[in-house]
Design an enzyme around this catalytic site. Structure first.
Site, PDB file in Angstrom:
ATOM      1  N   ASP A   1       0.853  -1.192   0.000  1.00 25.92           N
ATOM      2  CA  ASP A   1       0.000   0.000   0.000  1.00 25.92           C
ATOM      3  C   ASP A   1       0.892   1.247   0.000  1.00 25.92           C
ATOM      4  O   ASP A   1       1.837   1.332   0.787  1.00 25.92           O
ATOM      5  CB  ASP A   1      -0.872  -0.051   1.272  1.00 25.92           C
ATOM      6  CG  ASP A   1      -1.967   0.993   1.284  1.00 25.92           C
ATOM      7  OD1 ASP A   1      -2.370   1.458   0.203  1.00 25.92           O
ATOM      8  OD2 ASP A   1      -2.450   1.319   2.392  1.00 25.92           O
ATOM      9  N   HIS A   2       0.601   2.181  -0.869  1.00 27.88           N
ATOM     10  CA  HIS A   2       1.348   3.456  -0.918  1.00 27.88           C
ATOM     11  C   HIS A   2       2.863   3.301  -1.037  1.00 27.88           C
ATOM     12  O   HIS A   2       3.608   4.018  -0.360  1.00 27.88           O
ATOM     13  CB  HIS A   2       1.021   4.342   0.297  1.00 27.88           C
ATOM     14  CG  HIS A   2      -0.352   4.921   0.222  1.00 27.88           C
ATOM     15  ND1 HIS A   2      -0.670   5.986  -0.580  1.00 27.88           N
ATOM     16  CD2 HIS A   2      -1.512   4.547   0.823  1.00 27.88           C
ATOM     17  CE1 HIS A   2      -1.957   6.258  -0.463  1.00 27.88           C
ATOM     18  NE2 HIS A   2      -2.497   5.392   0.371  1.00 27.88           N
TER      19      HIS A   2
ATOM     20  N   GLY B   1      -9.087   5.682   2.096  1.00 30.91           N
ATOM     21  CA  GLY B   1      -9.638   6.545   3.137  1.00 30.91           C
ATOM     22  C   GLY B   1     -11.097   6.268   3.436  1.00 30.91           C
ATOM     23  O   GLY B   1     -11.867   7.173   3.727  1.00 30.91           O
ATOM     24  N   ALA B   2     -11.509   5.003   3.384  1.00 29.31           N
ATOM     25  CA  ALA B   2     -12.929   4.677   3.549  1.00 29.31           C
ATOM     26  C   ALA B   2     -13.354   4.562   5.013  1.00 29.31           C
ATOM     27  O   ALA B   2     -14.549   4.547   5.300  1.00 29.31           O
ATOM     28  CB  ALA B   2     -13.260   3.384   2.810  1.00 29.31           C
ATOM     29  N   SER B   3     -12.387   4.506   5.935  1.00 21.35           N
ATOM     30  CA  SER B   3     -12.760   4.429   7.350  1.00 21.35           C
ATOM     31  C   SER B   3     -13.502   5.703   7.741  1.00 21.35           C
ATOM     32  O   SER B   3     -12.968   6.793   7.590  1.00 21.35           O
ATOM     33  CB  SER B   3     -11.513   4.284   8.236  1.00 21.35           C
ATOM     34  OG  SER B   3     -10.962   2.993   8.118  1.00 21.35           O
TER      35      SER B   3
ATOM     36  N   ASN C   1     -10.093   0.335   0.487  1.00 17.81           N
ATOM     37  CA  ASN C   1      -9.061   0.148   1.518  1.00 17.81           C
ATOM     38  C   ASN C   1      -9.608   0.475   2.907  1.00 17.81           C
ATOM     39  O   ASN C   1     -10.273   1.502   3.079  1.00 17.81           O
ATOM     40  CB  ASN C   1      -7.887   1.084   1.255  1.00 17.81           C
ATOM     41  CG  ASN C   1      -7.050   0.660   0.058  1.00 17.81           C
ATOM     42  OD1 ASN C   1      -7.398  -0.261  -0.658  1.00 17.81           O
ATOM     43  ND2 ASN C   1      -5.939   1.338  -0.132  1.00 17.81           N
TER      44      ASN C   1
ATOM     45  N   ALA D   1      -8.071   0.760   6.849  1.00 19.34           N
ATOM     46  CA  ALA D   1      -6.903   0.681   7.729  1.00 19.34           C
ATOM     47  C   ALA D   1      -7.247   1.151   9.136  1.00 19.34           C
ATOM     48  O   ALA D   1      -7.154   0.390  10.104  1.00 19.34           O
ATOM     49  CB  ALA D   1      -5.750   1.509   7.155  1.00 19.34           C
TER      50      ALA D   1
ATOM     51  N   HIS E   1      -7.440   9.981   4.513  1.00 21.74           N
ATOM     52  CA  HIS E   1      -6.915   8.924   5.379  1.00 21.74           C
ATOM     53  C   HIS E   1      -7.113   9.312   6.851  1.00 21.74           C
ATOM     54  O   HIS E   1      -7.211  10.489   7.177  1.00 21.74           O
ATOM     55  CB  HIS E   1      -5.422   8.722   5.114  1.00 21.74           C
ATOM     56  CG  HIS E   1      -5.140   8.178   3.739  1.00 21.74           C
ATOM     57  ND1 HIS E   1      -4.489   8.894   2.788  1.00 21.74           N
ATOM     58  CD2 HIS E   1      -5.451   6.989   3.187  1.00 21.74           C
ATOM     59  CE1 HIS E   1      -4.383   8.171   1.688  1.00 21.74           C
ATOM     60  NE2 HIS E   1      -4.960   6.996   1.900  1.00 21.74           N
ATOM     61  N   GLY E   2      -7.130   8.327   7.703  1.00 19.95           N
ATOM     62  CA  GLY E   2      -7.237   8.590   9.138  1.00 19.95           C
ATOM     63  C   GLY E   2      -8.666   8.876   9.546  1.00 19.95           C
ATOM     64  O   GLY E   2      -9.612   8.416   8.911  1.00 19.95           O
TER      65      GLY E   2
HETATM   66 ZN   LIG Z   1      -4.390   5.134   1.006  1.00 20.33          ZN
END
Ligand SMILES: [Zn+2]
Length: 283
Positions: free
Chosen positions: A82-83, A208-210, A229, A231, A179-180
């Protein structure tokens, strides 16, 4: 079965109108949890590690754990970087045996992004390892990479040119996710997503789906997202499980006990996300 690449997995998802969840793992328990959840729901699954995770233990260590998990199960499992922030790291992942690689050149100019992405795609092509790139800037802070300022959203015409000139297999686009953790409720630019989908034929990826409302994730999948994704929510789930166990039993000294509490939490979050992505039963 042996690890698979993400190529067929994502093309199948695209054809079937669902997405495959890609889950960031940090340790043995998270690897076991993600694969167990996918197995229980008979779903294909992608496990992935960011550069900071890779720095913690090494590509070989994470790959060995995920490979062992894959070989114990009949569902398709892919191991994704990832990234990946440089050509060198992407090549290290390729040589180590990762079956899917993201090269994130989105911090550079459009031409620089094309150049590094094309180099990685060309290097991975002979071994059929699939390559994901990013165009536009997903907001927030992923790993050590800071999201951009200004207008970071992916431009459809640029996306079309980018895909044609790089030969990548999938493309992460910026349509309003970050993200985050979010401060408010994120609003996704669905018209932009549809415009990109109409000129780009390869699978599209949502980072960044969280914290994005479920209905927005579903709508994004309906409009052509094939990989989502996750995380932050997994990290929180694992840590919350451990913290709750330690609060209940501060005298515990067997790491298996509190780690298992974290693992159970991760299984439950991953099952929810697989349901959200619509990939249950697609293994
Ligand atoms: Zn990402």
């Amino acid at each position: 079965m042996p690890l698979v690449t993400t190529k067929k997995m994502l093309l199948d998802a695209q054809a079937g109108g669902y997405a495959v969840g890609a889950f960031n793992v940090e340790n043995l328990e998270m690897v076991m949890a993600v694969v167990r959840a996918a197995e229980e729901l008979s779903s294909p699954v992608i496990l992935q590690t960011t550069p900071s995770t890779v720095k913690y233990a090494g590509l070989d260590y994470y790959l060995a754990m995920v490979r062992a998990a894959a070989e114990r199960t009949a569902i398709p499992v892919a191991m994704h970087l990832d990234h990946g922030e440089s050509f060198d790291l992407a090549m290290q992942a390729l040589r180590t045996g990762y079956t899917s690689i993201m090269i994130d050149g989105s911090h550079g100019s459009f031409e620089e992004n094309i150049a590094v992405t094309h180099s990685v795609a060309a290097a991975c092509a002979p071994s059929s390892i699939s390559v994901e790139a990013e165009l536009g800037k997903v907001g927030g802070k992923e790993d050590d990479l800071e999201g951009g300022d200004g207008n970071p959203f992916t431009d459809p015409a640029q996306a079309q040119e980018f895909v044609a000139r790089t030969g990548v297999d999938s493309l992460a686009i910026a349509i309003g996710t970050a993200h985050g953790l979010y401060k408010g409720v994120p609003k996704l630019d669905f018209d932009r997503l549809s415009a990109i989908r109409s000129v780009v034929s390869i699978p599209l990826v949502l980072h960044g789906a969280s914290g994005v409302p479920d209905e927005s994730v579903r709508e994004a999948i309906r409009r052509g997202i094939c990989k989502v994704n996750f995380a932050t929510e997994l990290r929180i789930a694992f840590s919350d499980g451990v913290k709750a166990y330690l609060a209940r039993d501060p005298e515990v000294f067997d790491p298996k006990k509190y780690s298992k509490a974290g693992m159970e939490n991760v299984v439950s979050v991953v099952k929810d996300k697989i349901g959200l992505c619509g990939s249950a039963g697609k293994a």
